[in-house]
Design an enzyme around this catalytic site. Structure first.
Site, mmCIF file in Angstrom:
data_model
loop_
_atom_site.group_PDB
_atom_site.id
_atom_site.type_symbol
_atom_site.label_atom_id
_atom_site.label_comp_id
_atom_site.label_asym_id
_atom_site.label_seq_id
_atom_site.Cartn_x
_atom_site.Cartn_y
_atom_site.Cartn_z
ATOM 1 N N CYS A 177 0.805 -1.222 0.000
ATOM 2 C CA CYS A 177 0.000 0.000 0.000
ATOM 3 C C CYS A 177 0.839 1.274 0.000
ATOM 4 O O CYS A 177 0.304 2.366 -0.220
ATOM 5 C CB CYS A 177 -0.935 0.004 1.202
ATOM 6 N N HIS A 327 -3.641 6.844 1.621
ATOM 7 C CA HIS A 327 -4.006 5.501 1.187
ATOM 8 C C HIS A 327 -5.376 5.162 1.761
ATOM 9 O O HIS A 327 -5.639 5.358 2.952
ATOM 10 C CB HIS A 327 -2.957 4.504 1.664
ATOM 11 N N ASN A 357 -10.138 -0.935 0.012
ATOM 12 C CA ASN A 357 -8.676 -0.817 0.020
ATOM 13 C C ASN A 357 -8.116 -1.472 -1.239
ATOM 14 O O ASN A 357 -8.125 -2.691 -1.371
ATOM 15 C CB ASN A 357 -8.126 -1.502 1.273
#
Length: 401
Positions: A177, A327, A357
């Site tokens: 990420c 993020h 996500n």
């Protein structure tokens, strides 16, 4: 020489520096002197034809101080949308349970008909179109992904699909990420220190392939997507990457990982001289394992510190940024970081509710939507931060356009 933003910035070398005939001909290479001049390496114990070399004009490439700017973006997502209600049919959960704890309501998931590389190529093409850059003018393709479709990396396949006839370098960056932020910083280094002009940074992940869909603690979080940005060389006065801050801590790997595991098979291969444990067992990756509470604690502590460090290197404060772009992992994390930095909610970019996500794709995906909707405009300053597996985390203060 490190400037205020933490970058190594080459300055204009003297192309008419004469070689002293009395010198043994050894100069420093790869370093920047106190005058900011790059010096060539000429190794010899003596110099023949000194009278000719005394008028020699260096053929070293002209290294000019450069900046970089973000001039194009694009994104792509799978067609299949999976809602919280859909998930409730396969695992014990509910729309309310998921949305309250994460802020997520839908996510996009690859099916057997889809390819992550197709998404990455589509996002890349859109960013090139916005930037009005031809694929043949791309100098480097950086694919930020932890889920390549080839063990040896997928970036070269994107370069091929784009039709880059000059065969520019293309390789993968694996940092989960945090990958896209690392890709942006890497692109800047290639431009400012290597003379590259156009670097394509792509974030693309398909974590749905590594999710245990019976584990409601993880399966509710992840979706698949791709996003891309074209980073272009510019005059140093127009530099659009003001500062950055990058870190990793391998001790945190125990809180978030998808480790290699060996498939079950006979531990021995037989008799007649065969060796115990050989041939080795075939390996594959386990499903994502995550300690959600520890990852949350890590993110709300480390991310604001990183952004504050990047702002300090850039000579800016929180009041100087137009947008906070984190993020997209969990809305609670986003809200907590914004509160710590005293950034009002109207200046926080979030599309988590629609996509979940998406790992390395989350920042460029959210940026692309914000740019195309008119929310982010040319000249706006953005504090971007990625964080996740590794553990890795980092931030960059950037200007769009």
């Amino acid at each position: 020489m490190a400037n205020a933003s933490g970058f190594f910035t080459p300055t204009v070398p003297s192309l008419r520096k004469r070689i002293n005939p009395s010198s043994i001909g050894i100069y420093r290479s790869g370093n920047c002197s106190s005058e900011g001049i790059f010096k060539r390496v000429l190794c010899s114990s003596t110099i023949e034809g000194a009278e000719k070399l005394s008028t020699f004009e260096s053929r070293a490439p002209r290294l000019v101080s450069k900046g970089c700017k973000l001039v194009g973006c694009g994104s792509a997502v799978p067609n299949l949308q999976v809602s919280n209600d859909d998930l409730a049919k396969v695992v014990e959960t509910s729309d309310e349970w998921i949305s309250v704890r994460t802020g997520i309501r839908n996510r996009r998931v690859l099916t057997g008909k889809d390819s992550l590389m197709d998404l990455a190529v589509e996002a890349a093409k859109k960013s090139l179109q916005m930037a009005e850059v031809d694929p043949d003018d791309v100098d480097l393709v950086l694919l930020c992904t932890s889920t390549p479709e080839d063990l040896f990396g997928s970036a070269p396949q994107i370069q091929k699909a784009l039709g880059c006839k000059k065969n520019p370098l293309a390789y993968d960056i694996t940092a989960a990420c945090s990958g896209f932020v690392l890709g942006l910083v890497s692109a800047s280094c290639y431009i400012k220190g290597g003379g590259f002009n156009n670097v394509l940074v792509i974030g693309a992940d398909a974590l749905s392939r590594y999710v245990d869909w019976t584990d409601r603690g993880t399966c509710i979080l992840f979706g698949d997507a791709a996003g891309a940005v074209l980073v272009q060389a510019c005059d140093s006065e127009e530099d659009g990457l003001f500062g950055f801050d990058l870190h990793s801590d391998g001790d945190g790997q125990r809180h978030l990982n998808a480790a290699v595991k060996e498939d079950e098979m006979d531990s021995a291969t037989g008799s007649n001289g065969s060796v115990f444990g050989f041939p080795p067992r075939r390996a594959s990756y386990s499903c994502i394992q995550m300690n959600g509470k520890e990852v949350f604690r890590f993110a709300v502590r480390a991310v604001p510190q990183s952004i504050e460090a990047a702002l300090e290197k850039a000579g800016l404060t929180g009041s100087n940024i137009d947008w906070l772009l984190l993020h997209q992992a969990n809305q609670r994390i986003i809200d907590a970081v914004a509160t710590r930095l005293e950034v009002p909610s109207e200046r926080v970019i979030s599309n988590l509710a629609n996509y979940g996500n998406t790992s390395a794709a989350s920042i460029p995906l959210a940026l692309d939507e914000a740019v195309r909707s008119g929310k982010v405009q040319s000249g706006h300053t953005i504090a971007a931060a990625g964080f996740g597996a590794g553990l890795t985390w980092g931030s960059a203060i950037i200007r769009w356009g």
